[in-house]
Write an enzyme that holds these catalytic residues in place. Structure first.
Site, short mmCIF file in Angstrom:
data_model
loop_
_atom_site.label_atom_id
_atom_site.label_comp_id
_atom_site.label_asym_id
_atom_site.label_seq_id
_atom_site.Cartn_x
_atom_site.Cartn_y
_atom_site.Cartn_z
N ASN A 9 0.64 -1.25 -0.22
CA ASN A 9 0.14 -0.06 -0.07
C ASN A 9 0.89 1.25 0.08
OD1 ASN A 9 -1.82 2.26 0.54
ND2 ASN A 9 -2.35 1.31 2.51
N TRP A 10 1.04 1.84 -0.95
CA TRP A 10 1.83 2.89 -1.18
C TRP A 10 1.32 4.19 -0.79
CZ3 TRP A 10 3.97 2.78 -7.12
CH2 TRP A 10 4.80 1.30 -7.14
N LYS A 11 0.20 4.20 -0.29
CA LYS A 11 -0.45 5.56 0.15
C LYS A 11 -0.25 6.73 -0.72
CE LYS A 11 0.11 3.55 4.81
NZ LYS A 11 -0.06 3.56 6.02
N HIS A 95 -9.70 0.64 4.87
CA HIS A 95 -8.22 0.85 5.73
C HIS A 95 -8.56 1.96 6.69
CE1 HIS A 95 -4.23 2.34 6.40
NE2 HIS A 95 -3.77 1.18 5.59
N GLU A 97 -7.20 4.32 7.63
CA GLU A 97 -6.72 5.72 7.59
C GLU A 97 -8.23 6.20 6.71
OE1 GLU A 97 -3.08 5.51 5.57
OE2 GLU A 97 -1.98 5.00 7.34
N GLU A 167 -5.48 -5.54 10.55
CA GLU A 167 -4.54 -4.52 10.66
C GLU A 167 -4.73 -3.73 11.84
OE1 GLU A 167 -2.46 -2.89 6.85
OE2 GLU A 167 -4.19 -1.95 6.83
N GLY A 173 2.05 2.24 10.45
CA GLY A 173 3.06 3.35 10.45
C GLY A 173 3.68 3.83 11.73
N SER A 213 3.40 -2.23 10.20
CA SER A 213 4.70 -2.25 10.49
C SER A 213 5.31 -3.30 9.97
CB SER A 213 4.97 -1.79 11.97
OG SER A 213 4.51 -0.34 12.09
N GLY A 234 2.78 -1.27 4.23
CA GLY A 234 2.74 0.29 3.88
C GLY A 234 4.23 0.66 3.64
N GLY A 235 4.92 1.21 4.58
CA GLY A 235 6.04 1.99 4.27
C GLY A 235 7.15 1.12 3.64
C1 PEP Z 1 -0.95 -0.05 6.01
O1 PEP Z 1 -0.77 1.07 5.70
O2 PEP Z 1 -1.85 -0.79 5.62
C2 PEP Z 1 0.24 -0.44 6.54
C3 PEP Z 1 0.13 -1.83 7.02
O3 PEP Z 1 1.25 0.53 6.94
P1 PEP Z 1 2.73 0.05 7.58
O4 PEP Z 1 3.31 -1.22 6.92
O5 PEP Z 1 3.65 1.27 7.10
O6 PEP Z 1 2.53 0.24 8.98
#
Ligand code: PEP
Length: 253
Positions: A9-11, A95, A97, A167, A173, A213, A234-235
């Site tokens: 997920n590049w956001k 999600h 967010e 999640e 994040g 994470s 994500g990151g």
């Molecule tokens: C996400 O945005 O779904 C996510 C899991 O982010 P991160 O891996 O950065 O925690």
């Protein structure tokens, strides 16, 4: 036998379409040879076309980060499923967010899940508790409730094709991933809810991801959990090498 599923997920990254296309190409080079896992990248909507083009001929699939449930109309800033189907195989829905920053409710997410399925897109349905909900002992109830709501009105045949992403909001994040034990326990709760809603055969088939994470350092221990079938990343998906290491951990678990 559930095929591992790893999605990035590049956001709202990277900042330009040219950089998104370059990241897609780098990701394809890094994960293209990792057989035995479904590999997906979910770029920002403006970059979907460029990324789809960059991934032509590669086994890496494209996903969207969101969509609207209506087919067309006065919904400024939104995208309909039919605008995604030529470019994407799947779409992230619900999600945290979107829920927290943009006020998405379970009913709204459910409408999107049904619209995505009707259009032939695989929903990646995100569910998870906040830290307050966990501290109050409500994590399992939150996951069960969000799954029941998100999958309301979905038939069993479609439900098995939904990818569920557990999640925990406190892990997204933050660099503070859930322990492998919590990831397993909550993935099992999610699978148990699918069994309650759709039967044990559906629960055996549905893929449940962990997200929050995930990194090259913790992927193997999370991938080793029997109810965790992949990751929403994500990151770490913004570095092709890290995403490849995570994908490899799940492909070889
Ligand atoms: C996400 O945005 O779904 C996510 C899991 O982010 P991160 O891996 O950065 O925690």
């Amino acid at each position: 036998m559930r095929i591992p599923f790893v999605a990035g997920n590049w956001k709202m990254n990277p900042p330009t379409i040219a950089e998104a296309a370059a990241l897609a190409s780098d990701t394809a080079s890094a994960v293209g040879g990792i057989a035995g896992a479904t590999r997906v990248v979910c770029p920002p909507s403006a970059a979907l076309q460029a990324v789809a083009r960059a991934l032509e001929g590669s086994p890496v699939e494209v996903g969207a980060q969101n969509m609207h449930h209506e087919a067309k109309g006065a919904f400024t800033g939104e995208l309909a499923a039919s605008m995604l189907t030529g470019l994407c195989s799947c779409v992230i829905l619900g999600h945290s967010e979107r829920r927290q920053l943009f006020g998405e409710t379970d009913d709204f997410v459910n409408a999107k899940v049904r619209a995505a399925l009707a259009a032939g897109l695989t929903p990646i349905l995100c569910v998870g508790e906040t830290l307050d909900e966990r501290d109050a002992g409500g994590a399992e109830e939150v996951v069960r409730r969000r799954l029941a709501a998100g999958l309301d009105g979905v038939g069993t045949g479609d439900a098995v094709g939904v990818v569920i992403a557990y999640e925990p909001v406190w892990a997204i994040g933050t660099g503070r991933a859930a322990t492998p034990e919590i990831a397993q326990e909550m993935a099992a709760v999610a699978r148990g809810q699918v069994a309650a809603l759709f039967g044990s055969a559906a629960a055996d088939e549905v893929r449940v991801l962990y997200g929050g994470s995930v990194s090259p350092g913790n992927a193997a221990s999370i991938a080793a959990q029997p109810d965790v079938d992949g990751a929403l990343v994500g990151g770490a998906s913004l570095a092709a090498g890290d995403f490849a290491a995570i994908t490899q951990a799940f492909a070889s678990a």
